[in-house]
Design a protein around this motif. Sequence first.
Motif, PDB file in Angstrom:
ATOM      1  N   LEU A  88      29.318 -21.263  43.002  1.00  0.00           N
ATOM      2  CA  LEU A  88      28.034 -21.461  43.963  1.00  0.00           C
ATOM      3  C   LEU A  88      27.189 -20.241  43.981  1.00  0.00           C
ATOM      4  CD1 LEU A  88      26.489 -23.331  45.577  1.00  0.00           C
ATOM      5  CD2 LEU A  88      27.878 -22.122  47.590  1.00  0.00           C
ATOM      6  N   ASP A  89      26.029 -20.256  42.938  1.00  0.00           N
ATOM      7  CA  ASP A  89      25.214 -19.000  43.245  1.00  0.00           C
ATOM      8  C   ASP A  89      24.493 -19.187  44.680  1.00  0.00           C
ATOM      9  OD1 ASP A  89      23.106 -17.822  40.716  1.00  0.00           O
ATOM     10  OD2 ASP A  89      23.247 -17.095  42.710  1.00  0.00           O
ATOM     11  N   SER A  90      24.771 -18.098  45.189  1.00  0.00           N
ATOM     12  CA  SER A  90      24.396 -17.859  46.541  1.00  0.00           C
ATOM     13  C   SER A  90      22.633 -17.490  46.756  1.00  0.00           C
ATOM     14  CB  SER A  90      25.001 -16.926  47.499  1.00  0.00           C
ATOM     15  OG  SER A  90      24.925 -15.686  46.967  1.00  0.00           O
ATOM     16  N   GLY A  91      22.315 -16.925  45.472  1.00  0.00           N
ATOM     17  CA  GLY A  91      20.831 -16.673  45.410  1.00  0.00           C
ATOM     18  C   GLY A  91      20.110 -17.662  44.968  1.00  0.00           C
ATOM     19  N   ALA A 115      36.783 -34.448  35.869  1.00  0.00           N
ATOM     20  CA  ALA A 115      37.567 -33.383  35.642  1.00  0.00           C
ATOM     21  C   ALA A 115      38.184 -33.166  37.258  1.00  0.00           C
ATOM     22  CB  ALA A 115      36.459 -32.074  35.476  1.00  0.00           C
ATOM     23  N   ASP A 116      39.229 -32.148  37.101  1.00  0.00           N
ATOM     24  CA  ASP A 116      39.999 -31.821  38.346  1.00  0.00           C
ATOM     25  C   ASP A 116      38.873 -30.782  39.173  1.00  0.00           C
ATOM     26  OD1 ASP A 116      42.161 -33.398  37.589  1.00  0.00           O
ATOM     27  OD2 ASP A 116      43.080 -31.754  36.754  1.00  0.00           O
ATOM     28  N   HIS A 117      38.273 -30.005  38.408  1.00  0.00           N
ATOM     29  CA  HIS A 117      37.575 -29.164  39.188  1.00  0.00           C
ATOM     30  C   HIS A 117      36.103 -29.012  38.271  1.00  0.00           C
ATOM     31  CE1 HIS A 117      41.034 -27.574  41.290  1.00  0.00           C
ATOM     32  NE2 HIS A 117      41.629 -27.727  40.366  1.00  0.00           N
ATOM     33  N   ALA A 118      35.187 -28.488  39.111  1.00  0.00           N
ATOM     34  CA  ALA A 118      33.871 -28.254  38.568  1.00  0.00           C
ATOM     35  C   ALA A 118      33.739 -27.017  38.332  1.00  0.00           C
ATOM     36  CB  ALA A 118      32.610 -28.803  39.646  1.00  0.00           C
ATOM     37  N   GLU A 119      33.696 -26.633  36.902  1.00  0.00           N
ATOM     38  CA  GLU A 119      33.657 -25.407  36.501  1.00  0.00           C
ATOM     39  C   GLU A 119      32.483 -24.809  36.088  1.00  0.00           C
ATOM     40  OE1 GLU A 119      36.386 -23.548  36.478  1.00  0.00           O
ATOM     41  OE2 GLU A 119      37.974 -24.986  36.827  1.00  0.00           O
ATOM     42  N   GLY A 120      31.407 -25.572  36.148  1.00  0.00           N
ATOM     43  CA  GLY A 120      29.951 -25.325  35.903  1.00  0.00           C
ATOM     44  C   GLY A 120      29.363 -24.311  36.851  1.00  0.00           C
ATOM     45  N   TYR A 153      23.508 -28.844  39.328  1.00  0.00           N
ATOM     46  CA  TYR A 153      24.827 -28.730  38.667  1.00  0.00           C
ATOM     47  C   TYR A 153      24.687 -28.574  37.205  1.00  0.00           C
ATOM     48  CZ  TYR A 153      29.724 -28.532  37.624  1.00  0.00           C
ATOM     49  OH  TYR A 153      30.770 -28.156  37.145  1.00  0.00           O
ATOM     50  N   ILE A 154      25.270 -27.520  36.730  1.00  0.00           N
ATOM     51  CA  ILE A 154      25.114 -27.369  35.101  1.00  0.00           C
ATOM     52  C   ILE A 154      26.574 -27.282  34.707  1.00  0.00           C
ATOM     53  CG2 ILE A 154      24.060 -26.047  33.220  1.00  0.00           C
ATOM     54  CD1 ILE A 154      22.096 -26.960  35.356  1.00  0.00           C
ATOM     55  N   PRO A 155      27.036 -28.576  34.023  1.00  0.00           N
ATOM     56  CA  PRO A 155      28.359 -28.339  33.680  1.00  0.00           C
ATOM     57  C   PRO A 155      28.631 -27.023  32.543  1.00  0.00           C
ATOM     58  CG  PRO A 155      27.377 -30.441  32.996  1.00  0.00           C
ATOM     59  CD  PRO A 155      26.220 -29.504  33.564  1.00  0.00           C
ATOM     60  N   SER A 156      30.089 -26.793  32.718  1.00  0.00           N
ATOM     61  CA  SER A 156      30.251 -25.393  31.928  1.00  0.00           C
ATOM     62  C   SER A 156      29.984 -25.503  30.427  1.00  0.00           C
ATOM     63  CB  SER A 156      31.737 -25.069  32.382  1.00  0.00           C
ATOM     64  OG  SER A 156      32.747 -26.214  31.746  1.00  0.00           O
ATOM     65  N   GLN A 157      30.270 -26.604  29.890  1.00  0.00           N
ATOM     66  CA  GLN A 157      29.861 -26.702  28.529  1.00  0.00           C
ATOM     67  C   GLN A 157      28.363 -26.661  27.981  1.00  0.00           C
ATOM     68  OE1 GLN A 157      32.452 -27.420  25.581  1.00  0.00           O
ATOM     69  NE2 GLN A 157      33.731 -26.011  27.431  1.00  0.00           N
ATOM     70  N   VAL A 158      27.608 -27.304  29.082  1.00  0.00           N
ATOM     71  CA  VAL A 158      26.288 -27.088  28.758  1.00  0.00           C
ATOM     72  C   VAL A 158      25.832 -25.853  29.121  1.00  0.00           C
ATOM     73  CG1 VAL A 158      24.119 -28.103  29.342  1.00  0.00           C
ATOM     74  CG2 VAL A 158      26.022 -29.558  29.435  1.00  0.00           C
ATOM     75  N   ARG A 159      26.086 -25.087  30.080  1.00  0.00           N
ATOM     76  CA  ARG A 159      25.558 -23.807  30.503  1.00  0.00           C
ATOM     77  C   ARG A 159      26.052 -22.686  29.252  1.00  0.00           C
ATOM     78  NH1 ARG A 159      30.069 -21.640  34.446  1.00  0.00           N
ATOM     79  NH2 ARG A 159      31.186 -21.576  32.548  1.00  0.00           N
ATOM     80  N   ASP A 160      27.302 -23.064  28.650  1.00  0.00           N
ATOM     81  CA  ASP A 160      27.749 -22.231  27.773  1.00  0.00           C
ATOM     82  C   ASP A 160      27.140 -22.446  26.279  1.00  0.00           C
ATOM     83  OD1 ASP A 160      29.114 -20.879  29.653  1.00  0.00           O
ATOM     84  OD2 ASP A 160      30.795 -22.097  29.296  1.00  0.00           O
ATOM     85  N   LYS A 161      26.318 -23.523  26.122  1.00  0.00           N
ATOM     86  CA  LYS A 161      25.622 -24.031  24.976  1.00  0.00           C
ATOM     87  C   LYS A 161      26.598 -24.669  23.813  1.00  0.00           C
ATOM     88  CE  LYS A 161      21.399 -21.555  25.452  1.00  0.00           C
ATOM     89  NZ  LYS A 161      21.326 -21.640  26.905  1.00  0.00           N
ATOM     90  N   ALA A 162      27.824 -24.926  24.489  1.00  0.00           N
ATOM     91  CA  ALA A 162      29.021 -25.526  23.664  1.00  0.00           C
ATOM     92  C   ALA A 162      28.593 -26.871  23.446  1.00  0.00           C
ATOM     93  CB  ALA A 162      30.310 -25.446  24.364  1.00  0.00           C
ATOM     94  N   GLU A 163      27.936 -27.693  24.262  1.00  0.00           N
ATOM     95  CA  GLU A 163      27.830 -29.019  24.173  1.00  0.00           C
ATOM     96  C   GLU A 163      26.282 -29.240  24.764  1.00  0.00           C
ATOM     97  OE1 GLU A 163      29.527 -31.464  22.982  1.00  0.00           O
ATOM     98  OE2 GLU A 163      31.522 -30.307  22.709  1.00  0.00           O
ATOM     99  N   LYS A 164      25.779 -30.327  24.193  1.00  0.00           N
ATOM    100  CA  LYS A 164      24.334 -30.854  24.600  1.00  0.00           C
ATOM    101  C   LYS A 164      24.622 -31.953  25.702  1.00  0.00           C
ATOM    102  CE  LYS A 164      19.995 -32.390  22.435  1.00  0.00           C
ATOM    103  NZ  LYS A 164      19.308 -32.889  21.298  1.00  0.00           N
TER     104      LYS A 164
END
Length: 358
Positions: free
Chosen positions: A2-5, A200-205, A232-243
């Motif tokens: 969670l980005d507080s900013g 997923a078990d946890h939201a890692e994004g 919410y940006i999924p981790s694979q999308v955030r990391d540009k590993a998946e579209k």
Amino acid sequence: MLDSGVVPLPHYDTQMKHSISGLSSGAFMTVQMHIAHSALFVGAGVIAGGPYRAAETFRGAAPTKPLSCILNSLYIAMTPLTASTAPDVDKLVALAKETPDIDKLDNLAGQRLYIFTGTKDRVVNQHAVRTTVEFYKELGVDPNHIEFVQDVPAGHSIITMNPEDSDLDKNQPPYINRGTFIQSHDILDQIYDHKLAPAADHAEGDLIRFDQSEFYGHAPSQASMAPFAYAYIPSQVRDKAEKAIGVHIVMHGCKQGYDYTNFVNGKADILNQPPYGDRYITTTGYMEKGEANNIILLFPQVGGDDNNAVQNPDGCWDWWGYSSQDEHDPDYYSQKAVQIHAIYKMLKQLGGVPGGKK
């Protein structure tokens, strides 16, 4: 995380298979957004919501149109006593077909819908929600593409499996009830044709907070939207590993926004407000399902206002006309409506829109 900013709303390339769902006023708003911008979506989820422009079923309810819409929303669109006094599907279908400034209704034909009404719902009853199913069928949606659930003894709520949530049959804030399934997962599975992976078990994004005002700034006094919203940006999308497949827009209901404050005698009761916070965002299962399937989630937020500009103390999305600049001819349902236009701009920025739409 969670980005507080507060950060600018980012942009991601997606497959633009967007969708939308909501509860209560968020469900009515889901239908409005879905009809107004049908070319953007592959499907929608409606929990306890009525059909498009249901607040205009019976114009003769009052001498003025704004008052008529209010009475219609309360006693026809939400709590009709019988099936025959529920929203008039034929009339609303005809109204939709003559509504300017919306996408072609032919876009709905191949889309997938999840529609839910609990047998214990005392806020938006089953007579009302059944007309939503018939409304979509009349507009050409394949009945085989509609999952209509009407046999669960649920009150007015989105259903989770969280032990801390209200009992299934309750009709009380924060309108998040405990059952035997996670409703957000069922919604997304139905919309995306049951081709999604388990949650997923946890939201890692990243759950980000952004300033909504740049999206509704042309009419801030009417919008009744909160200062901030979330995505919410999924981790694979955030990391540009998946579209990303697309963006799913999540519409909360009344009294469920992050900054909801109860009003007493026209004043914000800050000392006694319930600590609901971001529960509709973080505890309803959307993020875990989005994480596993590379679906970006957009959580627009409406605010509660009780002033001369807007009477919306419960923080509801506008599906009866309070946000309209022209009170004599309210437009809360077209692409030009302030809330619909703002959400569209958020979607366009976050995940793009197909067809070169402006």
